[in-house]
Design a protein around this motif. Structure first.
Motif, PDB file in Angstrom:
ATOM      1  N   SER A   1       0.855  -1.181   0.000  1.00 16.62           N
ATOM      2  CA  SER A   1       0.000   0.000   0.000  1.00 16.62           C
ATOM      3  C   SER A   1       0.890   1.229   0.000  1.00 16.62           C
ATOM      4  O   SER A   1       2.109   1.135   0.178  1.00 16.62           O
ATOM      5  CB  SER A   1      -0.947   0.004   1.208  1.00 16.62           C
ATOM      6  N   LEU A   2       0.281   2.381  -0.189  1.00 18.77           N
ATOM      7  CA  LEU A   2       1.033   3.622  -0.302  1.00 18.77           C
ATOM      8  C   LEU A   2       0.413   4.681   0.602  1.00 18.77           C
ATOM      9  O   LEU A   2      -0.811   4.774   0.727  1.00 18.77           O
ATOM     10  CB  LEU A   2       1.015   4.118  -1.755  1.00 18.77           C
ATOM     11  N   LYS A   3       1.269   5.450   1.252  1.00  9.14           N
ATOM     12  CA  LYS A   3       0.776   6.572   2.045  1.00  9.14           C
ATOM     13  C   LYS A   3       1.792   7.702   1.998  1.00  9.14           C
ATOM     14  O   LYS A   3       3.003   7.472   1.833  1.00  9.14           O
ATOM     15  CB  LYS A   3       0.507   6.143   3.488  1.00  9.14           C
ATOM     16  N   SER A   4       1.298   8.923   2.136  1.00  8.23           N
ATOM     17  CA  SER A   4       2.187  10.077   2.114  1.00  8.23           C
ATOM     18  C   SER A   4       1.745  11.083   3.168  1.00  8.23           C
ATOM     19  O   SER A   4       0.578  11.115   3.584  1.00  8.23           O
ATOM     20  CB  SER A   4       2.205  10.728   0.728  1.00  8.23           C
ATOM     21  N   TYR A   5       2.720  11.914   3.588  1.00  8.67           N
ATOM     22  CA  TYR A   5       2.475  12.909   4.632  1.00  8.67           C
ATOM     23  C   TYR A   5       3.101  14.240   4.217  1.00  8.67           C
ATOM     24  O   TYR A   5       4.167  14.278   3.600  1.00  8.67           O
ATOM     25  CB  TYR A   5       3.089  12.467   5.960  1.00  8.67           C
ATOM     26  N   ALA A   6       2.423  15.315   4.568  1.00 14.88           N
ATOM     27  CA  ALA A   6       2.953  16.660   4.367  1.00 14.88           C
ATOM     28  C   ALA A   6       3.059  17.325   5.732  1.00 14.88           C
ATOM     29  O   ALA A   6       2.041  17.601   6.377  1.00 14.88           O
ATOM     30  CB  ALA A   6       2.036  17.463   3.450  1.00 14.88           C
ATOM     31  N   LYS A   7       4.296  17.526   6.187  1.00 14.11           N
ATOM     32  CA  LYS A   7       4.566  18.121   7.499  1.00 14.11           C
ATOM     33  C   LYS A   7       3.811  17.412   8.620  1.00 14.11           C
ATOM     34  O   LYS A   7       3.191  18.038   9.481  1.00 14.11           O
ATOM     35  CB  LYS A   7       4.218  19.609   7.465  1.00 14.11           C
ATOM     36  N   GLY A   8       3.867  16.075   8.580  1.00 13.52           N
ATOM     37  CA  GLY A   8       3.285  15.275   9.642  1.00 13.52           C
ATOM     38  C   GLY A   8       1.807  14.984   9.491  1.00 13.52           C
ATOM     39  O   GLY A   8       1.247  14.186  10.255  1.00 13.52           O
TER      40      GLY A   8
ATOM     41  N   ALA B   1      -0.411  11.559  -5.553  1.00 10.19           N
ATOM     42  CA  ALA B   1      -0.075  10.947  -4.271  1.00 10.19           C
ATOM     43  C   ALA B   1       1.011  11.704  -3.534  1.00 10.19           C
ATOM     44  O   ALA B   1       1.142  11.580  -2.321  1.00 10.19           O
ATOM     45  CB  ALA B   1       0.377   9.500  -4.486  1.00 10.19           C
ATOM     46  N   VAL B   2       1.794  12.515  -4.237  1.00  9.34           N
ATOM     47  CA  VAL B   2       2.902  13.255  -3.635  1.00  9.34           C
ATOM     48  C   VAL B   2       2.431  14.665  -3.297  1.00  9.34           C
ATOM     49  O   VAL B   2       1.894  15.372  -4.167  1.00  9.34           O
ATOM     50  CB  VAL B   2       4.099  13.322  -4.598  1.00  9.34           C
ATOM     51  N   PRO B   3       2.592  15.108  -2.057  1.00  9.18           N
ATOM     52  CA  PRO B   3       2.194  16.486  -1.694  1.00  9.18           C
ATOM     53  C   PRO B   3       2.867  17.497  -2.620  1.00  9.18           C
ATOM     54  O   PRO B   3       4.065  17.393  -2.898  1.00  9.18           O
ATOM     55  CB  PRO B   3       2.689  16.636  -0.255  1.00  9.18           C
TER      56      PRO B   3
ATOM     57  N   GLU C   1      -1.322  13.403   7.306  1.00  7.04           N
ATOM     58  CA  GLU C   1      -1.545  12.450   6.217  1.00  7.04           C
ATOM     59  C   GLU C   1      -2.143  13.147   5.001  1.00  7.04           C
ATOM     60  O   GLU C   1      -3.113  13.895   5.093  1.00  7.04           O
ATOM     61  CB  GLU C   1      -2.468  11.323   6.670  1.00  7.04           C
ATOM     62  N   TYR C   2      -1.526  12.894   3.844  1.00  9.34           N
ATOM     63  CA  TYR C   2      -1.965  13.514   2.590  1.00  9.34           C
ATOM     64  C   TYR C   2      -2.663  12.511   1.688  1.00  9.34           C
ATOM     65  O   TYR C   2      -3.645  12.839   1.028  1.00  9.34           O
ATOM     66  CB  TYR C   2      -0.750  14.124   1.882  1.00  9.34           C
ATOM     67  N   PHE C   3      -2.153  11.275   1.658  1.00  9.67           N
ATOM     68  CA  PHE C   3      -2.731  10.258   0.772  1.00  9.67           C
ATOM     69  C   PHE C   3      -2.522   8.873   1.374  1.00  9.67           C
ATOM     70  O   PHE C   3      -1.503   8.607   2.020  1.00  9.67           O
ATOM     71  CB  PHE C   3      -2.050  10.300  -0.613  1.00  9.67           C
ATOM     72  N   SER C   4      -3.496   7.993   1.157  1.00 14.16           N
ATOM     73  CA  SER C   4      -3.334   6.573   1.493  1.00 14.16           C
ATOM     74  C   SER C   4      -4.296   5.773   0.632  1.00 14.16           C
ATOM     75  O   SER C   4      -5.321   6.298   0.168  1.00 14.16           O
ATOM     76  CB  SER C   4      -3.618   6.313   2.986  1.00 14.16           C
ATOM     77  N   ASN C   5      -3.975   4.517   0.386  1.00 15.78           N
ATOM     78  CA  ASN C   5      -4.850   3.671  -0.416  1.00 15.78           C
ATOM     79  C   ASN C   5      -4.973   2.283   0.203  1.00 15.78           C
ATOM     80  O   ASN C   5      -4.316   1.971   1.194  1.00 15.78           O
ATOM     81  CB  ASN C   5      -4.355   3.575  -1.868  1.00 15.78           C
ATOM     82  N   GLN C   6      -5.831   1.480  -0.389  1.00 17.89           N
ATOM     83  CA  GLN C   6      -6.040   0.126   0.097  1.00 17.89           C
ATOM     84  C   GLN C   6      -4.865  -0.769  -0.302  1.00 17.89           C
ATOM     85  O   GLN C   6      -4.235  -0.565  -1.349  1.00 17.89           O
ATOM     86  CB  GLN C   6      -7.335  -0.455  -0.483  1.00 17.89           C
ATOM     87  N   ALA C   7      -4.576  -1.756   0.532  1.00 20.60           N
ATOM     88  CA  ALA C   7      -3.483  -2.691   0.227  1.00 20.60           C
ATOM     89  C   ALA C   7      -3.815  -3.503  -1.023  1.00 20.60           C
ATOM     90  O   ALA C   7      -4.971  -3.867  -1.264  1.00 20.60           O
ATOM     91  CB  ALA C   7      -3.237  -3.614   1.409  1.00 20.60           C
TER      92      ALA C   7
ATOM     93  N   GLN D   1       7.302  12.109 -10.632  1.00 25.96           N
ATOM     94  CA  GLN D   1       7.169  13.242 -11.535  1.00 25.96           C
ATOM     95  C   GLN D   1       6.208  14.240 -10.884  1.00 25.96           C
ATOM     96  O   GLN D   1       4.985  14.078 -10.960  1.00 25.96           O
ATOM     97  CB  GLN D   1       6.614  12.823 -12.893  1.00 25.96           C
ATOM     98  N   LYS D   2       6.762  15.217 -10.184  1.00 22.05           N
ATOM     99  CA  LYS D   2       5.960  16.183  -9.446  1.00 22.05           C
ATOM    100  C   LYS D   2       5.045  15.451  -8.464  1.00 22.05           C
ATOM    101  O   LYS D   2       5.511  14.795  -7.548  1.00 22.05           O
ATOM    102  CB  LYS D   2       5.188  17.084 -10.406  1.00 22.05           C
ATOM    103  N   GLU D   3       3.714  15.508  -8.675  1.00 21.15           N
ATOM    104  CA  GLU D   3       2.784  14.865  -7.757  1.00 21.15           C
ATOM    105  C   GLU D   3       2.500  13.407  -8.130  1.00 21.15           C
ATOM    106  O   GLU D   3       1.868  12.684  -7.363  1.00 21.15           O
ATOM    107  CB  GLU D   3       1.464  15.645  -7.709  1.00 21.15           C
ATOM    108  N   ARG D   4       2.938  13.002  -9.281  1.00 17.99           N
ATOM    109  CA  ARG D   4       2.679  11.643  -9.760  1.00 17.99           C
ATOM    110  C   ARG D   4       3.792  10.703  -9.312  1.00 17.99           C
ATOM    111  O   ARG D   4       4.973  11.065  -9.343  1.00 17.99           O
ATOM    112  CB  ARG D   4       2.587  11.628 -11.290  1.00 17.99           C
ATOM    113  N   ILE D   5       3.408   9.479  -8.913  1.00 15.45           N
ATOM    114  CA  ILE D   5       4.408   8.496  -8.497  1.00 15.45           C
ATOM    115  C   ILE D   5       4.018   7.129  -9.026  1.00 15.45           C
ATOM    116  O   ILE D   5       2.834   6.751  -9.022  1.00 15.45           O
ATOM    117  CB  ILE D   5       4.562   8.485  -6.956  1.00 15.45           C
TER     118      ILE D   5
END
Length: 435
Positions: A221-228, A276-278, A230-236, A257-261
């Motif tokens: 699964s994927l998750k991201s954080y911006a300054k602590g 997915a990327v802040p 949570e910005y994005f998360s998805n199902q496993a 690529q910028k916000e794309r991963i």
């Protein structure tokens, strides 16, 4: 020197006869015949055992490699033959960045010690793994790690790494999750410490790898954080890969690529997420974390090596057709071998597509190495690698051999400093020159 041969004799079945039907003479002959058979079996067993002992005595003793010693350069038996490993990556379209900014294989680190310049809140060790080349960093449960600074990465960059997961017998406990992270830490010497102790990261994107049990499929699964926050998360997502991957490393490829991963695991694209990327992210390190576990150390093993971060993405067509020269570090080989590693498939497929679109173009393929080892052997190795690339393009992608010339210049034409890991990685390259 005397030879001691230990022989295990199998019980030889003897026919069972009725006592009333056996004459003494026949009995004597049967016993003599059985004795001859036993003698013959002994002779054969001794001959075989002596041959094995002779062979072992004639073989040189295995030399323990020093931490910096590289394996001897030898010509593999399959030199120049098609690399069937590329077929398993037939859909792989990942192309690594153009300029290497950080690479780590732990080759210069002391076995049993935490790799230099890495930071952790718990414990990590440089180790070797049976039947796998090179050094690896072992991760222990309840640990977080951060790499040395890779500099401020641009909006477009790639990350690659190899992971090995080892699970022991079922113990009834949940296996700990492993996270491979892109980190954006604040400047300053205390930033790595603040992250591993307090998990203080300005920005963070984590690939979460989980195993339901030994031999069962992995999930990611994927998750991201911006300054602590949570910005994005998805199902496993469950993979078609078992937890131990048959003892082979998992090759992780990431393209930002910028916000794309995008993520690939063993050549299979598992995620392609546009936002997915802040948007305010700025990354500068690689991070790892491993949850706590009730399993003992001999039941659980998590290892990482062959980390590579590179900037930008080369335009293969423009480089080769317009500029007349394409240089790539994305065609990888086994250590001191001309065998192409399967994760090179994306680059080879891209080059083949350019050549297919420009059917009149001919190219010269030139191999280059770093300065480790003997110069003459490096030249020979670079020539064999160039021929292996030619063979792969011909066999796997249908490019006529007549359109390709090959050469190898070994270590004689470096493009970077051979005193750094990043420089050596840049010098290990393949060049395509338009003729």
């Amino acid at each position: 020197m005397k030879k001691f041969v230990f022989i295990a004799l199998l019980h030889m079945p003897l026919a069972v006869f009725s006592q009333s039907a056996i004459l003494d003479k026949i009995k004597q002959k049967a016993e003599a015949r059985a004795e001859r058979r036993v003698d013959g079996a002994i002779d054969k067993s001794m001959d075989k055992a002596e041959e094995e002992v002779d062979g072992q005595l004639k073989q040189p003793a295995k030399k323990q490699k020093s931490e910096k010693e590289k394996p001897a350069q030898t010509v593999p038996q399959d030199a120049g033959k098609p690399n069937t490993g590329l077929k398993s990556y037939s859909k792989f379209d990942f192309i690594p960045g153009e300029r290497i900014v950080y690479t780590e294989d732990f080759a210069g680190d002391a076995i049993g010690e935490l790799p230099l310049k890495w930071t952790t809140n718990n414990r990590g060790e440089t180790v070797t793994i049976d039947k796998l080349p090179g050094n690896w960093m072992r991760l222990f449960p309840a640990s977080r790690f951060t790499s040395p600074a890779a500099g401020k990465l641009p909006e477009n960059f790639t990350l690659e790494a190899d992971l090995v997961l080892q699970f022991g017998d079922e113990g009834g406990y949940v296996y700990p999750e492993l996270e491979l992270k892109l980190l954006g830490l604040a400047p300053g010497e205390q930033s790595p410490r603040n992250y591993v102790v307090n998990q203080d990261a300005a920005h963070e994107v984590a690939l979460v790898i989980a195993a339901a049990g030994a031999g069962k499929p992995l999930s990611v699964s994927l998750k991201s954080y911006a300054k602590g926050t949570e910005y994005f998360s998805n199902q496993a997502k469950e993979l078609k890969i078992s937890s131990d991957n048959d003892g082979k490393p998992l090759h992780i490829s990431v393209w930002v690529q910028k916000e794309r991963i995008r993520y690939w695991i063993n050549g299979e694209k598992v995620f392609d997420i546009p936002q997915a990327v802040p948007p305010t992210s700025s990354f500068n390190r690689v991070g790892l974390s491993l949850e706590s576990s009730l399993y003992t150390e001999d039941q659980l093993g998590m290892f990482i090596s062959n980390i590579k971060v590179a900037e930008g993405t080369p335009d293969l067509r423009s480089k080769l057709i317009t500029e007349g020269k394409l240089v790539t570090n994305g065609i990888l080989f086994d250590v001191n071998s001309d065998r192409i590693r399967p994760e090179s498939a994306g680059v080879l497929k891209g080059i083949a597509a350019v050549l297919q679109e420009n059917a009149t173009v001919r190219v010269k393929i030139t191999g280059h190495t770093d300065s480790d080892g003997d110069a003459a052997q490096n030249t020979d190795l670079s020539k064999r690698r160039a021929k292996a690339v030619q063979a792969a393009l011909q066999t796997e992608y249908g490019i006529a051999a007549a359109r390709m010339e090959t050469d190898g210049l070994g270590e004689s034409k470096p493009v970077a400093d051979n005193n750094t890991k990043e420089g050596k990685a840049s010098n290990r390259r393949v060049e395509f020159i338009k003729l």
